[in-house]
Design an enzyme around this catalytic site. Structure first.
Site, PDB file in Angstrom:
ATOM      1  N   ASP A 244      15.818 -16.001  25.127  1.00 55.72           N
ATOM      2  CA  ASP A 244      15.484 -16.783  23.917  1.00 55.72           C
ATOM      3  C   ASP A 244      14.924 -15.915  23.020  1.00 55.72           C
ATOM      4  O   ASP A 244      14.316 -14.676  23.147  1.00 55.72           O
ATOM      5  CB  ASP A 244      13.972 -17.439  24.517  1.00 55.72           C
ATOM      6  CG  ASP A 244      13.306 -18.316  23.675  1.00 55.72           C
ATOM      7  OD1 ASP A 244      14.023 -19.079  23.070  1.00 55.72           O
ATOM      8  OD2 ASP A 244      12.262 -18.121  23.308  1.00 55.72           O
ATOM      9  N   GLU A 287      20.299 -15.903  22.327  1.00 60.17           N
ATOM     10  CA  GLU A 287      20.024 -17.022  21.354  1.00 60.17           C
ATOM     11  C   GLU A 287      19.469 -16.131  20.158  1.00 60.17           C
ATOM     12  O   GLU A 287      18.378 -15.648  20.127  1.00 60.17           O
ATOM     13  CB  GLU A 287      18.966 -17.895  21.800  1.00 60.17           C
ATOM     14  CG  GLU A 287      18.723 -18.986  20.969  1.00 60.17           C
ATOM     15  CD  GLU A 287      17.338 -19.095  20.362  1.00 60.17           C
ATOM     16  OE1 GLU A 287      17.152 -19.857  19.354  1.00 60.17           O
ATOM     17  OE2 GLU A 287      16.320 -18.512  20.979  1.00 60.17           O
TER      18      GLU A 287
END
Length: 552
Positions: A244, A287
């Protein structure tokens, strides 16, 4: 070590810190924890559960030349015991709290596996399952980096869930949060009375989400996070990690103007190289919304050593295009073609994720221009374009239902929408797309080889039509898209030495609530005008895929 301590017993660390405060902390390395709002760690024996997936683990790989279609999921709101809080449970009691409504890892295992297989997905990706105090953080502000959240049961139940998914041929990816952590006193914040895990200065110590940023230059922090990543793969047989907010590991606070975080970049390189060395078949996904180079290049060539990177540019451009009125799309024609200008710079994954369906952003279906009925043909066309485009695929739960309510972590998916024929047929269409994608190697072999892709039509802004070929052998898949709201009754084009063999899928078939009958393979739906030149009918917003053959 504590004499007489047994699995199931609870404990905390009482620390008198350098700041003079005495704080009870949970164990940073604890394997299990009490259900929030309680905060004790629980002794857990990881040697009880026996996995039955040795063959799966031995043959898994990173899937560069395999189909990867990921179903992204928030475990607590996929399915619940009842649809709404306030309903009655099986004993007649009113459901008052979200935790009373959760299904366990074990209860979800078989229904989830069967659904994902039926829908044609290859992997599931769980939003963070690390223990976290606040439900509406969705797990992205963790406190337990070694502890599966107790909201859905115990660690052995999570192992059973992973084992069951593997038994059904499904890979399991988990979101990993290496950037920041929750500020709660019982967690990592000021653990010894100093900024131990976090930066000491608040300007970089706090993230934009109000959490605390890890200080990756400290050996203790790098070891902690590296151990956490390896732990989920080793102990729970997780097949991949999606990292993330990687931009916050590359640039200070994610802002390119502030410059690189050299020590965090070096941490990433070391972590990824180590994970690839110890777990060679595991997928690592970034990401990352920046244009930082070499994200999916090995560390031996100066890269970050991720296997895939989310293509955020493709996602934004595509959704912006479909939000635009059809008669204005000719001015935005290049938003569709632009992704192929940079596609081969990285190994890209095409995401339509949870971030696109929350907080006033509207669902993917809602984003389509126009009234309710006109959204569906565009939505079907968008998805055939997505599955035809090179790159691996990711969709958030609810996308396959053409859900029209934004995602809310407190409610399960709107399964009742399937009572409406247009949603039911869309779900069938989505499943057919996944199975179509897996059935034709042209759509995934050579995904990142520019020789496996060729534009056929990329200069018809007035008609808002595109076409391209996928594949490297004599037989290729031709995709042709009419993204305008107009009929093209006799659209002609040249296939340069190819012969159309048969139609494989049409987003406008009647079985998908479209307007075009599906006659099967017996009736030609195209007209051959001359050698290599064809004309076909393109209904408004339709996407079509054909098998074509080059040579005799």
């Amino acid at each position: 070590y504590v004499e007489g301590a047994l699995p199931g017993m609870m404990y905390k660390y009482r620390i008198r810190g350098a700041d003079g405060r005495t704080v009870d902390h949970s164990d940073p390395y604890g394997f299990f924890a009490e259900l929030r709002p309680k905060t004790a760690s629980i002794i857990y024996d990881h040697n009880v559960y026996e996995f039955a997936d040795a063959d799966w683990v031995a043959r898994r790989d990173r899937g560069f030349d395999r189909p990867i279609s990921i179903y992204e999921m928030h475990l607590g709101s996929w399915r619940t015991k009842v649809h709404e809080l306030g309903d009655l449970d099986e004993d007649g009691n009113v459901i008052e709290e979200e935790e009373d409504n959760y299904l366990t890892y074990a209860e979800l295992a078989e229904p989830m596996a069967e659904y994902l297989v039926e829908m044609g997905f290859t992997h599931v990706e769980f939003m963070p399952l690390m223990e976290h105090p606040l439900d509406n953080s969705w797990g992205y502000q963790p406190t337990g980096f070694f502890s599966p959240t107790s909201r859905y049961g115990n660690p052995d139940e999570l192992k059973y869930l992973v084992d069951t998914l593997h038994k059904h041929g499904l890979g399991v990816i988990m979101d990993f949060v290496p950037v920041h952590f929750a500020t709660n006193d019982f967690g990592l914040a000021r653990y010894d009375g100093t900024a131990f895990f976090e930066y000491p200065h608040p300007d970089v110590g706090y993230s934009e989400w109000g959490s605390l940023n890890f200080m990756h230059s400290k050996g203790e922090v790098a070891s902690f996070l590296s151990s956490s990543a390896a732990y989920w793969i080793d102990c729970f047989h997780i097949d991949g990690l999606r990292f993330d907010a990687v931009s916050r590991l590359i640039y200070w606070q994610g802002d390119e103007q502030r410059g690189y975080i050299d020590h965090a970049i070096n941490f990433l390189k070391g972590l990824n190289a180590g994970l690839h060395r110890f777990f060679p078949g595991v997928i690592l996904i970034a990401e990352d919304s920046t244009d930082y180079p070499l994200v999916t290049t090995g560390t031996d060539r100066g890269g970050l050593d991720f296997d895939y990177k989310w293509d955020m540019g493709w996602m934004h451009d595509t959704l912006d295009f479909f939000k635009t009125a059809p008669w204005q799309r000719l001015s935005f024609y290049n938003k569709i073609s632009f992704s192929m200008m940079y596609f081969y710079n990285e190994n890209y994954m095409m995401p339509l994720s949870h971030d696109e369906v929350v907080h006033g952003k509207a669902t993917i279906g809602q984003k389509m221009w126009g009234p309710y009925e006109e959204k569906f043909p565009q939505l079907r066309s968008l998805y055939l374009y997505m599955f035809g485009h090179p790159g691996k695929k990711l969709n958030f739960m609810g996308n396959e239902l053409a859900q029209l309510r934004e995602w809310d972590e407190k409610r399960e998916q709107d399964w009742n929408m399937l009572a409406y024929p247009i949603h039911d047929s869309f779900q069938q269409y989505f499943a057919d797309l996944n199975h179509f994608y897996q059935a034709w190697p042209q759509l995934y072999e050579g995904d990142f080889n520019p020789e496996a892709y060729r534009w056929v039509i990329v200069d018809d802004a007035l008609g808002v039509v595109f076409a391209f070929l996928r594949g490297m052998g004599r037989e290729k898949i031709l995709f042709i898209f009419n993204f305008s709201g107009q009929n093209h009754d006799f659209y002609s084009f040249d296939l340069h030495g190819a012969k159309i063999v048969k139609e494989l899928i049409n987003s406008d078939w009647e079985e998908y609530s479209g307007t075009t009958p599906n006659y099967g393979e017996d009736i030609e739906t195209w007209t051959k005008l001359a050698q290599d030149r064809y004309a076909i009918k393109l209904t408004p917003y339709c996407s079509r895929a054909f098998l074509v053959r080059f040579g005799e």
